[in-house]
Write an enzyme that holds these catalytic residues in place. Structure first.
Site, PDB file in Angstrom:
ATOM      1  N   ARG A 292       0.870  -1.182   0.000  1.00 44.73           N
ATOM      2  CA  ARG A 292       0.000   0.000   0.000  1.00 44.73           C
ATOM      3  C   ARG A 292       0.906   1.230   0.000  1.00 44.73           C
ATOM      4  NH1 ARG A 292      -5.562   1.439   3.203  1.00 44.73           N
ATOM      5  NH2 ARG A 292      -5.646   3.596   2.515  1.00 44.73           N
ATOM      6  N   ILE A 293       1.406   1.551  -1.162  1.00 44.59           N
ATOM      7  CA  ILE A 293       2.380   2.626  -1.317  1.00 44.59           C
ATOM      8  C   ILE A 293       1.654   3.896  -1.748  1.00 44.59           C
ATOM      9  CG2 ILE A 293       4.546   3.303  -2.388  1.00 44.59           C
ATOM     10  CD1 ILE A 293       4.630   0.746  -0.598  1.00 44.59           C
ATOM     11  N   GLU A 294       1.691   4.906  -0.879  1.00 46.75           N
ATOM     12  CA  GLU A 294       0.956   6.143  -1.131  1.00 46.75           C
ATOM     13  C   GLU A 294       1.815   7.393  -0.993  1.00 46.75           C
ATOM     14  OE1 GLU A 294      -2.984   6.411   0.743  1.00 46.75           O
ATOM     15  OE2 GLU A 294      -2.581   4.437   1.621  1.00 46.75           O
ATOM     16  N   ARG A 295       3.096   7.222  -0.662  1.00 44.86           N
ATOM     17  CA  ARG A 295       3.931   8.386  -0.378  1.00 44.86           C
ATOM     18  C   ARG A 295       5.263   8.280  -1.099  1.00 44.86           C
ATOM     19  NH1 ARG A 295       2.478  11.236   4.122  1.00 44.86           N
ATOM     20  NH2 ARG A 295       4.620  11.792   4.621  1.00 44.86           N
TER      21      ARG A 295
END
Length: 309
Positions: free
Chosen positions: A160-163
């Protein structure tokens, strides 16, 4: 009137029945853990214990989140907010919850990244080091240090890569984890939670590899593609683009479990009446991902849709 069958007919009938039996077993197994409800646990004390969540029988997959510190020379660090601190074995109590969930037939994943934290991958070496750390400390390897959750191997890793900036090294991380599983004969499930706008800035390249089993598309906090009852076409276009572009086994509709959890909330009634009939037409449909368990506890959303997904 007595009906007699020839031996050749009986033999043919037997072959057909055996074939159908084998076919049904094969197709039943092909679906894996797809279908049902997935959720996230670990970011709010009000969600309760992991064991209790799995004991409800409502969830097929639970993502423990998040491993939100890694890269840039940092020691990878799990953040489970007020549940526990991994320092000084403070999260070993989670081990019992993991085992209890797995005994209840629930797959438990380690989710890396998340909406907050300090993480990045700036080189291939960092990606390989992180894969080694995850394998040895959360999966089936053997760490020389103390495992944060004790020795309770998780079923896989959720991306869950969001940054951060775009990094091509998440693909290398996924490949390394997949290869570890093949090398040691231990299935490592790989899942991902990209944003609904295609392509996702961080994960699309990794998802093209075909290594990922399950993808829960986050249809929230993005009005370009989240569900809108006034114009459902944007949601439908996004869903179709994802399922026809990415070679994952199953796709889940990711939605907030409450209005507080994110923009894009739809009521259970709207989900059942308007959203599910459309997505269920897809052979690769897997279910619904609710974000997150703490919000679901407040709204009881999962109970409202259980048996309908």
């Amino acid at each position: 009137m007595e009906i007699q069958f020839s031996s050749s007919f009986a033999c043919s009938l037997l072959i057909i029945l055996v074939f159908l039996g084998c076919y049904s077993e094969a197709t039943a197994g092909r679906g894996g853990i797809g279908g049902g409800i997935a959720t996230y646990w670990g970011q709010n004390i009000r969600e309760g214990r992991l064991t209790a969540a799995c004991a409800t029988g409502k969830f097929k997959i639970v993502n423990i989140g998040f491993l939100s510190t890694f890269g840039n020379g940092q020691l990878p660090q799990v953040n489970l907010t007020r549940h526990c601190s991994p320092i000084c074995n403070g999260c070993w109590n989670v081990s019992a919850g993991i085992v209890n969930c797995q005994n209840d037939g629930v797959k438990v994943m380690l989710s890396i990244g998340g909406p907050h934290g300090n993480y990045s991958l700036s080189s291939g070496a960092e990606a390989l080091d992180l894969a080694d750390y995850i394998w040895n400390n959360f999966l089936h390897g053997h760490s020389t240090s103390l495992r944060p959750f004790g020795y309770a191997p998780l079923d896989g890793v959720d991306f869950r890569i969001e940054r951060g900036e775009f990094s091509p090294y998440y693909t290398l991380l996924a490949r390394r984890l997949y290869d570890y599983g093949r090398q040691w004969g231990r299935k490592v499930y790989l899942t991902a939670a990209p944003g609904c706008c295609f392509p996702d800035n961080y994960l699309t390249k990794s998802l093209y590899t075909g290594l990922f089993d399950y993808v829960w598309i986050r249809f929230f906090n993005d009005r370009q593609c989240q569900y809108n009852s006034g114009d459902p076409s944007v949601f439908r276009r996004s869903w179709m683009q994802w399922i026809h572009s990415i070679p994952a086994r199953k796709f889940y509709v990711g939605i907030p479990a409450s209005e507080e959890a994110g923009d894009g909330y739809v009521t259970p009634a709207v989900l059942i009446r308007d959203v599910l009939p459309f997505v269920k037409r897809s052979a690769s449909y897997g279910g619904v991902m609710l974000f997150d368990l703490s919000n679901d506890v407040q709204t009881n959303y999962s109970s409202s849709i259980s048996g309908r997904v």
